[in-house]
Write a protein that holds these residues in place. Structure first.
Motif, PDB file in Angstrom:
ATOM      1  N   LEU A   1       0.832  -1.199   0.000  1.00  0.00           N
ATOM      2  CA  LEU A   1       0.000   0.000   0.000  1.00  0.00           C
ATOM      3  C   LEU A   1       0.873   1.259   0.000  1.00  0.00           C
ATOM      4  CD1 LEU A   1      -3.122   0.571   2.285  1.00  0.00           C
ATOM      5  CD2 LEU A   1      -1.571   2.419   1.678  1.00  0.00           C
ATOM      6  N   VAL A   2       1.881   1.281   0.867  1.00  0.00           N
ATOM      7  CA  VAL A   2       2.756   2.453   0.952  1.00  0.00           C
ATOM      8  C   VAL A   2       3.525   2.642  -0.354  1.00  0.00           C
ATOM      9  CG1 VAL A   2       4.656   3.546   2.200  1.00  0.00           C
ATOM     10  CG2 VAL A   2       2.950   2.230   3.453  1.00  0.00           C
ATOM     11  N   ALA A   3       4.051   1.547  -0.898  1.00  0.00           N
ATOM     12  CA  ALA A   3       4.815   1.650  -2.143  1.00  0.00           C
ATOM     13  C   ALA A   3       3.942   2.126  -3.294  1.00  0.00           C
ATOM     14  CB  ALA A   3       5.445   0.298  -2.482  1.00  0.00           C
ATOM     15  N   ALA A   4       2.691   1.658  -3.349  1.00  0.00           N
ATOM     16  CA  ALA A   4       1.806   1.967  -4.464  1.00  0.00           C
ATOM     17  C   ALA A   4       1.151   3.336  -4.354  1.00  0.00           C
ATOM     18  CB  ALA A   4       0.717   0.897  -4.575  1.00  0.00           C
ATOM     19  N   THR A   5       1.227   3.959  -3.189  1.00  0.00           N
ATOM     20  CA  THR A   5       0.599   5.270  -2.999  1.00  0.00           C
ATOM     21  C   THR A   5       1.661   6.330  -2.732  1.00  0.00           C
ATOM     22  OG1 THR A   5       0.203   4.707  -0.669  1.00  0.00           O
ATOM     23  CG2 THR A   5      -1.593   4.319  -2.221  1.00  0.00           C
TER      24      THR A   5
ATOM     25  N   ALA B   1      -0.897  10.821  10.234  1.00  0.00           N
ATOM     26  CA  ALA B   1      -2.138  11.289   9.625  1.00  0.00           C
ATOM     27  C   ALA B   1      -1.909  12.234   8.454  1.00  0.00           C
ATOM     28  CB  ALA B   1      -3.017  11.954  10.685  1.00  0.00           C
ATOM     29  N   ASP B   2      -0.951  13.153   8.592  1.00  0.00           N
ATOM     30  CA  ASP B   2      -0.749  14.117   7.507  1.00  0.00           C
ATOM     31  C   ASP B   2      -0.254  13.434   6.239  1.00  0.00           C
ATOM     32  OD1 ASP B   2       1.668  13.524   8.766  1.00  0.00           O
ATOM     33  OD2 ASP B   2       2.549  15.487   8.345  1.00  0.00           O
ATOM     34  N   LEU B   3       0.559  12.401   6.389  1.00  0.00           N
ATOM     35  CA  LEU B   3       1.027  11.649   5.227  1.00  0.00           C
ATOM     36  C   LEU B   3      -0.105  10.852   4.595  1.00  0.00           C
ATOM     37  CD1 LEU B   3       4.457  10.356   6.568  1.00  0.00           C
ATOM     38  CD2 LEU B   3       4.081  12.217   4.946  1.00  0.00           C
ATOM     39  N   LEU B   4      -0.896  10.193   5.424  1.00  0.00           N
ATOM     40  CA  LEU B   4      -2.004   9.381   4.902  1.00  0.00           C
ATOM     41  C   LEU B   4      -3.006  10.239   4.145  1.00  0.00           C
ATOM     42  CD1 LEU B   4      -2.712   7.001   7.940  1.00  0.00           C
ATOM     43  CD2 LEU B   4      -1.560   6.411   5.796  1.00  0.00           C
ATOM     44  N   ARG B   5      -3.305  11.406   4.673  1.00  0.00           N
ATOM     45  CA  ARG B   5      -4.297  12.269   4.018  1.00  0.00           C
ATOM     46  C   ARG B   5      -3.809  12.744   2.647  1.00  0.00           C
ATOM     47  NH1 ARG B   5      -5.699  14.282   9.485  1.00  0.00           N
ATOM     48  NH2 ARG B   5      -7.822  13.520   9.863  1.00  0.00           N
ATOM     49  N   ALA B   6      -2.502  12.895   2.501  1.00  0.00           N
ATOM     50  CA  ALA B   6      -1.951  13.391   1.231  1.00  0.00           C
ATOM     51  C   ALA B   6      -1.808  12.294   0.188  1.00  0.00           C
ATOM     52  CB  ALA B   6      -0.590  14.044   1.490  1.00  0.00           C
ATOM     53  N   MET B   7      -1.982  11.022   0.587  1.00  0.00           N
ATOM     54  CA  MET B   7      -1.791   9.903  -0.322  1.00  0.00           C
ATOM     55  C   MET B   7      -3.073   9.574  -1.074  1.00  0.00           C
ATOM     56  SD  MET B   7       0.503   7.752   2.410  1.00  0.00           S
ATOM     57  CE  MET B   7      -0.168   6.160   1.955  1.00  0.00           C
ATOM     58  N   PRO B   8      -2.961   9.102  -2.314  1.00  0.00           N
ATOM     59  CA  PRO B   8      -4.158   8.661  -3.051  1.00  0.00           C
ATOM     60  C   PRO B   8      -4.646   7.320  -2.519  1.00  0.00           C
ATOM     61  CG  PRO B   8      -2.198   8.173  -4.327  1.00  0.00           C
ATOM     62  CD  PRO B   8      -1.734   8.953  -3.117  1.00  0.00           C
ATOM     63  N   PRO B   9      -5.892   6.970  -2.786  1.00  0.00           N
ATOM     64  CA  PRO B   9      -6.385   5.646  -2.374  1.00  0.00           C
ATOM     65  C   PRO B   9      -5.570   4.522  -3.005  1.00  0.00           C
ATOM     66  CG  PRO B   9      -8.193   7.065  -3.008  1.00  0.00           C
ATOM     67  CD  PRO B   9      -6.933   7.766  -3.427  1.00  0.00           C
ATOM     68  N   TYR B  10      -5.618   3.383  -2.361  1.00  0.00           N
ATOM     69  CA  TYR B  10      -4.904   2.196  -2.831  1.00  0.00           C
ATOM     70  C   TYR B  10      -5.796   1.362  -3.742  1.00  0.00           C
ATOM     71  CZ  TYR B  10      -2.285  -2.256  -2.290  1.00  0.00           C
ATOM     72  OH  TYR B  10      -1.581  -3.411  -2.485  1.00  0.00           O
ATOM     73  N   GLN B  11      -7.069   1.264  -3.369  1.00  0.00           N
ATOM     74  CA  GLN B  11      -8.060   0.540  -4.148  1.00  0.00           C
ATOM     75  C   GLN B  11      -9.342   1.358  -4.174  1.00  0.00           C
ATOM     76  OE1 GLN B  11      -8.070  -3.081  -1.774  1.00  0.00           O
ATOM     77  NE2 GLN B  11      -6.906  -4.171  -3.356  1.00  0.00           N
ATOM     78  N   TYR B  12     -10.220   1.041  -5.118  1.00  0.00           N
ATOM     79  CA  TYR B  12     -11.436   1.820  -5.298  1.00  0.00           C
ATOM     80  C   TYR B  12     -12.661   0.920  -5.184  1.00  0.00           C
ATOM     81  CZ  TYR B  12      -8.062   5.166  -7.112  1.00  0.00           C
ATOM     82  OH  TYR B  12      -6.988   6.018  -7.238  1.00  0.00           O
ATOM     83  N   GLY B  13     -13.757   1.491  -4.673  1.00  0.00           N
ATOM     84  CA  GLY B  13     -14.995   0.732  -4.550  1.00  0.00           C
ATOM     85  C   GLY B  13     -15.861   1.285  -3.442  1.00  0.00           C
TER      86      GLY B  13
END
Length: 412
Positions: free
Chosen positions: A100-104, A240-252
């Motif tokens: 997840l981290v690598a892909a986002t 939290a600040d890093l997570l909020r700036a990251m795009p989603p990993y999967q969609y649905g």
């Protein structure tokens, strides 16, 4: 629950059996831990009484399931001392969290000419995602090497982590060498160069107290099944600040705020990263495993395992036909002990030990670059947990001696 940590094995029904006519000495805990009755009961209770999807319904079962699911998130938050519950993302396991981290974050922040730094002792789960990202982005993947004692070479770390480094990703504890890496010191070095640090906690969270705020890691992933919960559930912690700036990993479903024909807005963390129906029962059972470990006390877990290592490691090292990998000092060694027996393939050793009721792992342990650095193709690995005892350690030593005698035609 058992009266003390020394008789905790009574809570684990699977341990009360014989294998090949011998009492079971389960020493493959680095691969997966066994489950206490309390965790098994919580899993069954959910399916018998509360089975429903979370966050979606207003009926009683849905509300009960949601309450338990989110309670488990809060339990994990406190267990690793995250600042807020929304920094806890439920995943399929440690591998899923690292990917997840690598892909986002990795996709967003790694560019041509950047550097990613890992160690030579990494499990493939904390190696291949960074290797493939580096190939895709035309970045450089660098490895921190080992000292002759089997610990991380911190002087090499200081050389490898530079101002071009954007991500440092390190196992908190090795799944082969039993080495505990100085993650807090590495985080300081990484941050001084403007990089983020990712911790692989698969072999640390089940075995020692972990405080992600004290470590100052930016991301930290671990699996539930190695700490007595069911398979298929894990955790990714992120600031939290890093997570909020990251795009989603999967969609649905579940991870959205609004959806229109031509645009979508996404939910806030942690839900942005939990698309679809999650492993609800697994998360709740993980919360029960956290309760169990906290009742025992992680300091006591660490102390009990250290007592076993203090007892068994010198006995292994005293056998002239055994080579132990990793630190030779028991004080620098977790309950993971990898070794080889002269002139015998690790798979033959593991098969022979199984005949004596001793369950161990043989192979490259998903750490082939480390095997290459050690100059071997595979090792035998015994790994202890708090429910193991000196009796299990003695059974291992006696089984090794019996294996040596068998293959030597009756002489040691």
């Amino acid at each position: 629950m058992a009266n003390s940590i020394n008789d905790s094995y009574q809570d684990f029904p699977i341990l009360d059996q014989k294998v090949n006519g011998e009492r079971l000495a389960y020493l493959d805990n680095a691969a997966t831990a066994q489950k206490p009755q309390q965790v098994i009961d919580s899993l069954v209770h959910f399916y018998e009484h509360d089975n429903a999807n979370v966050h979606r319904g207003v009926h009683t079962l849905a509300e009960r399931a949601t309450e338990q699911y989110e309670a488990a998130r809060t339990k994990v938050q406190h267990f690793i001392n995250a600042k807020n519950h929304n920094e806890i993302i439920f995943t399929k396991g440690c591998t899923d969290g690292l990917n997840l981290v690598a892909a986002t974050y990795g996709e967003q922040n790694i560019h041509e000419g950047d550097e990613i730094v890992i160690t030579i002792m990494e499990h493939h789960s904390n190696l291949i995602p960074w290797q493939q990202l580096a190939i895709k982005k035309h970045a450089t993947l660098k490895y921190i090497e080992l000292t002759p004692e089997g610990t991380l070479d911190m002087e090499d770390a200081k050389r490898k982590i530079t101002d071009r480094t954007k991500i440092v990703s390190v196992a908190h504890a090795s799944n082969v060498l039993g080495t505990v890496n100085p993650l807090k010191e590495l985080a300081k070095i990484a941050h001084e160069h403007g990089a983020v640090i990712v911790g692989d906690g698969a072999q640390s969270v089940p075995h020692m107290p972990v405080d992600v705020q004290d470590l100052d890691v930016d991301f930290y992933a671990f699996s539930g099944h190695k700490m007595m919960s069911p398979t298929g559930i894990g955790v990714l912690y992120g600031k939290a600040d890093l997570l909020r700036a990251m795009p989603p990993y999967q969609y649905g479903g579940e991870m959205i705020n609004t959806v229109h024909r031509d645009e979508t807005t996404f939910a806030d963390i942690p839900f942005k990263f939990e698309a679809g129906t999650q492993n609800i029962a697994g998360a709740i059972a993980l919360g029960t495993a956290v309760d169990y470990l906290e009742e025992i006390g992680m300091e006591n877990v660490e102390k009990k395992e250290q007592e076993i290592v203090d007892y068994v490691l010198p006995k292994l090292e005293a056998l002239p036909y055994i080579t132990v990998y990793g630190p030779q000092d028991p004080a620098q060694h977790t309950g993971v002990i990898a070794f080889n027996m002269d002139n015998l393939h690790p798979h033959d050793v593991a098969t022979a030990l199984d005949a004596e009721g001793v369950a161990v792992r043989a192979g490259h342990h998903c750490a082939q670059p480390l095997m290459e650095a050690l100059g071997v193709s595979a090792t035998t690995r015994a790994s202890f947990y708090f429910y193991n005892s000196k009796k299990d350690a003695d059974q291992l030593i006696n089984a090794i001696k019996a294996t040596k005698e068998f293959f030597n035609g009756g002489t040691i």
